[in-house]
Write a protein that holds these residues in place. Structure first.
Motif, PDB file in Angstrom:
ATOM      1  N   LYS A   4       0.837  -1.204   0.000  1.00  0.00           N
ATOM      2  CA  LYS A   4       0.000   0.000   0.000  1.00  0.00           C
ATOM      3  C   LYS A   4       0.878   1.264   0.000  1.00  0.00           C
ATOM      4  O   LYS A   4       0.627   2.219  -0.724  1.00  0.00           O
ATOM      5  CB  LYS A   4      -0.903  -0.006   1.232  1.00  0.00           C
ATOM      6  N   VAL A   5       1.939   1.227   0.813  1.00  0.00           N
ATOM      7  CA  VAL A   5       2.849   2.379   0.869  1.00  0.00           C
ATOM      8  C   VAL A   5       3.492   2.596  -0.496  1.00  0.00           C
ATOM      9  O   VAL A   5       3.572   3.711  -1.016  1.00  0.00           O
ATOM     10  CB  VAL A   5       3.932   2.182   1.966  1.00  0.00           C
ATOM     11  N   ALA A   6       3.926   1.465  -1.139  1.00  0.00           N
ATOM     12  CA  ALA A   6       4.562   1.578  -2.464  1.00  0.00           C
ATOM     13  C   ALA A   6       3.592   2.183  -3.469  1.00  0.00           C
ATOM     14  O   ALA A   6       3.944   3.046  -4.273  1.00  0.00           O
ATOM     15  CB  ALA A   6       5.033   0.212  -2.918  1.00  0.00           C
ATOM     16  N   MET A   7       2.324   1.755  -3.394  1.00  0.00           N
ATOM     17  CA  MET A   7       1.303   2.274  -4.329  1.00  0.00           C
ATOM     18  C   MET A   7       1.073   3.762  -4.109  1.00  0.00           C
ATOM     19  O   MET A   7       1.010   4.557  -5.032  1.00  0.00           O
ATOM     20  CB  MET A   7      -0.006   1.530  -4.113  1.00  0.00           C
ATOM     21  N   ASN A   8       0.981   4.115  -2.822  1.00  0.00           N
ATOM     22  CA  ASN A   8       0.788   5.530  -2.457  1.00  0.00           C
ATOM     23  C   ASN A   8       1.933   6.380  -2.965  1.00  0.00           C
ATOM     24  O   ASN A   8       1.746   7.469  -3.475  1.00  0.00           O
ATOM     25  CB  ASN A   8       0.739   5.657  -0.929  1.00  0.00           C
ATOM     26  N   THR A   9       3.172   5.853  -2.796  1.00  0.00           N
ATOM     27  CA  THR A   9       4.354   6.597  -3.222  1.00  0.00           C
ATOM     28  C   THR A   9       4.305   6.809  -4.726  1.00  0.00           C
ATOM     29  O   THR A   9       4.573   7.901  -5.226  1.00  0.00           O
ATOM     30  CB  THR A   9       5.632   5.808  -2.842  1.00  0.00           C
ATOM     31  N   ARG A 150       7.044  10.577   3.683  1.00  0.00           N
ATOM     32  CA  ARG A 150       6.347   9.293   3.602  1.00  0.00           C
ATOM     33  C   ARG A 150       4.855   9.548   3.353  1.00  0.00           C
ATOM     34  O   ARG A 150       4.220  10.228   4.162  1.00  0.00           O
ATOM     35  CB  ARG A 150       6.529   8.555   4.931  1.00  0.00           C
ATOM     36  N   PRO A 151       4.316   9.038   2.238  1.00  0.00           N
ATOM     37  CA  PRO A 151       2.886   9.250   2.008  1.00  0.00           C
ATOM     38  C   PRO A 151       2.074   8.615   3.138  1.00  0.00           C
ATOM     39  O   PRO A 151       2.455   7.574   3.666  1.00  0.00           O
ATOM     40  CB  PRO A 151       2.618   8.519   0.687  1.00  0.00           C
ATOM     41  N   GLY A 152       1.010   9.290   3.514  1.00  0.00           N
ATOM     42  CA  GLY A 152       0.167   8.775   4.587  1.00  0.00           C
ATOM     43  C   GLY A 152       0.606   9.291   5.953  1.00  0.00           C
ATOM     44  O   GLY A 152      -0.033   8.996   6.954  1.00  0.00           O
ATOM     45  N   GLY A 153       1.699  10.049   5.981  1.00  0.00           N
ATOM     46  CA  GLY A 153       2.178  10.594   7.247  1.00  0.00           C
ATOM     47  C   GLY A 153       1.354  11.803   7.676  1.00  0.00           C
ATOM     48  O   GLY A 153       0.355  12.153   7.045  1.00  0.00           O
ATOM     49  N   THR A 193      -2.003  15.468  -1.463  1.00  0.00           N
ATOM     50  CA  THR A 193      -0.602  15.492  -1.050  1.00  0.00           C
ATOM     51  C   THR A 193      -0.295  14.302  -0.129  1.00  0.00           C
ATOM     52  O   THR A 193       0.834  14.133   0.317  1.00  0.00           O
ATOM     53  CB  THR A 193      -0.231  16.807  -0.332  1.00  0.00           C
ATOM     54  N   LYS A 194      -1.304  13.501   0.157  1.00  0.00           N
ATOM     55  CA  LYS A 194      -1.162  12.294   0.996  1.00  0.00           C
ATOM     56  C   LYS A 194      -0.499  12.599   2.350  1.00  0.00           C
ATOM     57  O   LYS A 194       0.318  11.830   2.846  1.00  0.00           O
ATOM     58  CB  LYS A 194      -0.348  11.212   0.251  1.00  0.00           C
ATOM     59  N   SER A 195      -0.833  13.747   2.877  1.00  0.00           N
ATOM     60  CA  SER A 195      -0.357  14.095   4.216  1.00  0.00           C
ATOM     61  C   SER A 195      -1.539  14.665   4.985  1.00  0.00           C
ATOM     62  O   SER A 195      -2.290  15.466   4.439  1.00  0.00           O
ATOM     63  CB  SER A 195       0.720  15.180   4.156  1.00  0.00           C
ATOM     64  N   PHE A 196      -1.638  14.244   6.231  1.00  0.00           N
ATOM     65  CA  PHE A 196      -2.840  14.600   6.983  1.00  0.00           C
ATOM     66  C   PHE A 196      -2.492  15.418   8.213  1.00  0.00           C
ATOM     67  O   PHE A 196      -1.519  15.131   8.906  1.00  0.00           O
ATOM     68  CB  PHE A 196      -3.600  13.320   7.351  1.00  0.00           C
ATOM     69  N   THR A 197      -3.313  16.445   8.441  1.00  0.00           N
ATOM     70  CA  THR A 197      -3.052  17.318   9.567  1.00  0.00           C
ATOM     71  C   THR A 197      -3.357  16.572  10.880  1.00  0.00           C
ATOM     72  O   THR A 197      -4.193  15.668  10.894  1.00  0.00           O
ATOM     73  CB  THR A 197      -3.870  18.614   9.365  1.00  0.00           C
ATOM     74  N   VAL A 227       4.826  12.408  12.393  1.00  0.00           N
ATOM     75  CA  VAL A 227       4.872  13.756  11.812  1.00  0.00           C
ATOM     76  C   VAL A 227       6.043  13.884  10.833  1.00  0.00           C
ATOM     77  O   VAL A 227       7.193  13.637  11.188  1.00  0.00           O
ATOM     78  CB  VAL A 227       4.943  14.832  12.919  1.00  0.00           C
ATOM     79  N   GLU A 228       5.720  14.262   9.593  1.00  0.00           N
ATOM     80  CA  GLU A 228       6.727  14.349   8.524  1.00  0.00           C
ATOM     81  C   GLU A 228       7.287  15.764   8.376  1.00  0.00           C
ATOM     82  O   GLU A 228       8.391  15.949   7.950  1.00  0.00           O
ATOM     83  CB  GLU A 228       6.101  13.909   7.192  1.00  0.00           C
ATOM     84  N   PHE A 229       6.474  16.765   8.642  1.00  0.00           N
ATOM     85  CA  PHE A 229       7.001  18.128   8.691  1.00  0.00           C
ATOM     86  C   PHE A 229       6.082  19.020   9.513  1.00  0.00           C
ATOM     87  O   PHE A 229       4.964  18.627   9.856  1.00  0.00           O
ATOM     88  CB  PHE A 229       7.265  18.710   7.291  1.00  0.00           C
TER      89      PHE A 229
END
Ligand code: AMP
Length: 598
Positions: A4-9, A150-153, A193-197, A227-229
């Motif tokens: 799933k992570v690979a697909m998201n990336t 990382r997508p999903g982060g 952007t596959k990043s969630f607040t 948290v990615e950023f």
């Protein structure tokens, strides 16, 4: 899971390439895209009252783009907010006839960009949210090339909605970011952007920035491993939040340990939303506590990477009036990269940072030629040796030029024509063309044009003041003290008129050093009018007033009461607002006078 992570990336990288390809395409022929953008704006709003006033009954529908551009710039005048105010007021009061746009305006935004301390309304439409989404996606794509995430982060977003309210005519008013966070586009951005607040919408829109900050920090810590950023709109909010963290960390740890929520959070919807998320996590609390004890001993240097070990960078607007917070932000960020966010205003988005690895001091913004129609007024500095007494402004202006004709190294004031019904509207920002990205200029934000400190023939802008304060405050490092925030006032009520600079300081500083800081600042104003006036004492010695700790918090609280959102907050670098001056003067604990020209 890994699959799933690979697909998201993969899908994220496709999305990134898609939007960067789009940008390459529109910037390749930026000049042409600009004339097409102008044509679209004028066609969409053909026949509205304001344009009719200048175009009369001229048919523009079939006109060639270049001819239309020439006609438009020769018939429609350059304006400032004050010229459009009567039209916007009618819209605000409920007049639904096509005044500025054909589409009815349902939202008004509060802008600080062109104001002199008073907030002003500008129209906000779906187009505004769409361009916000587009620039966020574009900027995210450029960032992920340099700092992949990382997508999903998750993102620790220190963002805030102000209170929305209804105008007399029933339109929804609030800051532009408030409208955006409430829009569908904000939700889409997280998916794209596959990043969630970290925080739910109840926290973002609580309307009480202190309660929101506490919850943002709590949830940011709760999700700290993911948290990615870390981000905010303007760097001020980051500084505000981490300064609060220095005082709140024990309480935050307690809540994480017990899965509880401090009694300082009183808003029921916020309490419920946060308590629905968190559950007790004693081991995380213990870890954070140990880190904070270490950090406290080192003046919180490297706070961000220590508490958010997987964060890749800190992202926020750090240019312009935010430059003065970079030093502190670098301390909090330690080794982490500071990425300066894009350039825009409530009126229109302008440029994107296509070189995220550049330090905030050197960042430039590539103009997005589809967002608005941009013109550039060339500015020439006054010849300081000539009769400066006759000068009425700091610059001589030449005729505005279109985007395709700007020159590297030249300074300009930006003028926008927007899809939201602003026509040849002066933004008041001064930029310098630093180079080109394909066919579009890369701009250096210089400062807001308006003079802020002037007693008579002297002329100092926000940038001049900033440089002076930077020089003066360098002396503080000898005492291991730091400048928390500053503002100023041109005192003309007493003779001779003089400048007052207010400082809030953290740490103990000897009075002798503060006296030196004061004289250093006075001597550092290079404006010819100021220097001459100081020599002849027609402007009196600069005064430095030290205010007690917490004074600038009081100023924020005062200004928040006027419907401003902390997310777009910028400390006024000069004020004549009586309420603010009263706070500043009541909180003054020490006063120094310069001896620079004695
Ligand atoms: P507001 O009206 O509150 O949206 O503020 C807009 C103003 O903030 C602009 O006109 C600029 O003066 C300033 N601003 C926005 N983005 C940047 C940036 N990236 N760098 C420096 N100043 C900025």
């Amino acid at each position: 899971m890994e699959q799933k992570v690979a697909m998201n990336t993969r899908s994220k990288s496709n999305e990134d390439s898609e939007i960067i390809n789009w940008f390459d395409m529109v910037t390749e022929n930026a000049g042409l895209v600009q004339t097409q953008t102008l044509r679209r704006i004028l066609q969409l709003n053909y026949g509205v009252e304001y344009l009719k006033k200048w175009f009369g009954d001229i048919e523009i529908q079939d006109m060639d783009e270049n001819a239309l551009e020439t006609l438009y710039t020769s018939l429609v005048p350059l304006v400032s907010h004050a010229d459009l105010e009567p039209y916007i007021q009618r819209i605000s009061d409920g007049d639904t006839s096509p005044i500025l746009t054909q589409q009815p305006i349902t939202n008004l935004s509060l802008s600080s960009g062109t104001t002199e301390g008073r907030q002003k309304y500008v129209p906000f439409t779906r187009h505004s949210s769409q361009t916000t989404l587009q620039i966020f996606r574009l900027a995210a794509a450029y960032r992920s090339r340099v700092y992949p995430i990382r997508p999903g982060g998750r993102i620790l977003e220190l963002i805030y909605s102000s209170k929305q309210f209804k105008t007399k005519g029933g339109l929804t008013a609030g800051t532009a970011t408030t409208h955006y966070y409430a829009s569908e586009e904000f939700r889409i951005k997280q998916e794209k952007t596959k990043s969630f607040t970290c925080s739910p919408k109840e926290v973002i829109s609580s309307g009480d920035y202190k309660q929101s900050t506490y919850c943002h920090l709590l949830l940011g810590l709760y999700y700290s491993q993911e948290v990615e950023f870390i981000t905010s709109t303007f760097a001020y909010s980051l500084i505000q939040a981490f300064r609060s963290f220095e005082e709140l960390w024990q309480e935050l740890c307690n809540d994480i340990r017990e899965g509880t929520l401090s009694s300082r959070i009183t808003l029921p919807t916020v309490r419920k939303a946060v308590l629905d998320i968190i559950s007790p996590n004693p081991s995380l609390a213990e870890k954070i506590e140990a880190n904070c004890k270490d950090l406290e001993g080192s003046n919180w240097f490297g706070l961000i990477p220590k508490l958010w070990p997987n964060a890749k960078y800190v992202y926020s607007i750090m240019t312009g009036s935010m430059l003065s917070y970079i030093k502190k932000l670098r301390e909090y960020a330690g080794e982490l990269a500071l990425v300066s966010a894009d350039y825009g205003s409530t009126e229109s988005w302008i440029g994107v940072n296509v070189d995220p690895s550049k330090s905030p001091e050197n960042v430039t913004f590539a103009v997005v030629p589809t967002f608005s129609y941009f013109e550039f007024i060339p500015l020439r500095r006054q010849n300081k040796t000539k009769d400066y007494k006759s000068a009425t402004d700091d610059f001589i202006e030449d005729d505005p030029v279109p985007l395709s004709q700007v020159k590297i190294g030249q300074e300009y004031e930006i003028v926008v024509t927007t899809f939201t019904g602003l026509y040849r509207y002066r933004l008041g920002d001064v930029v310098e063309v630093a180079g080109f990205y394909k066919g579009t200029p890369k701009l250096n934000f210089i400062y807001r044009r308006k003079l802020i400190l002037t007693v008579n023939i002297d002329k100092n802008t926000e940038k001049d003041l900033q440089l002076v304060v930077e020089k003066g405050s360098q002396l503080l490092s000898r005492s291991h003290a730091e400048l928390v925030d500053f503002t100023s006032h041109a005192d003309i009520a007493n003779q001779p008129g003089h400048y007052i600079i207010y400082w809030e300081i953290k740490g103990e500083v000897d009075d002798r050093i503060l006296g030196e800081c004061c004289s250093e600042m006075d001597a550092s104003f290079v404006d010819h009018g100021y220097v001459v006036s100081r020599r002849t004492n027609s402007i009196g010695p600069l005064e430095l007033r030290i205010v007690e700790r917490g004074t600038f918090k009081k100023i924020v609280d005062q200004l928040m009461g006027n419907g401003a959102g902390i997310g777009q907050f910028k400390t006024p670098r000069c004020t004549s607002n009586q309420v603010l001056l009263k706070i500043l003067n009541l909180c003054t604990i020490k006063t120094f006078h310069s001896t620079a020209y004695a």
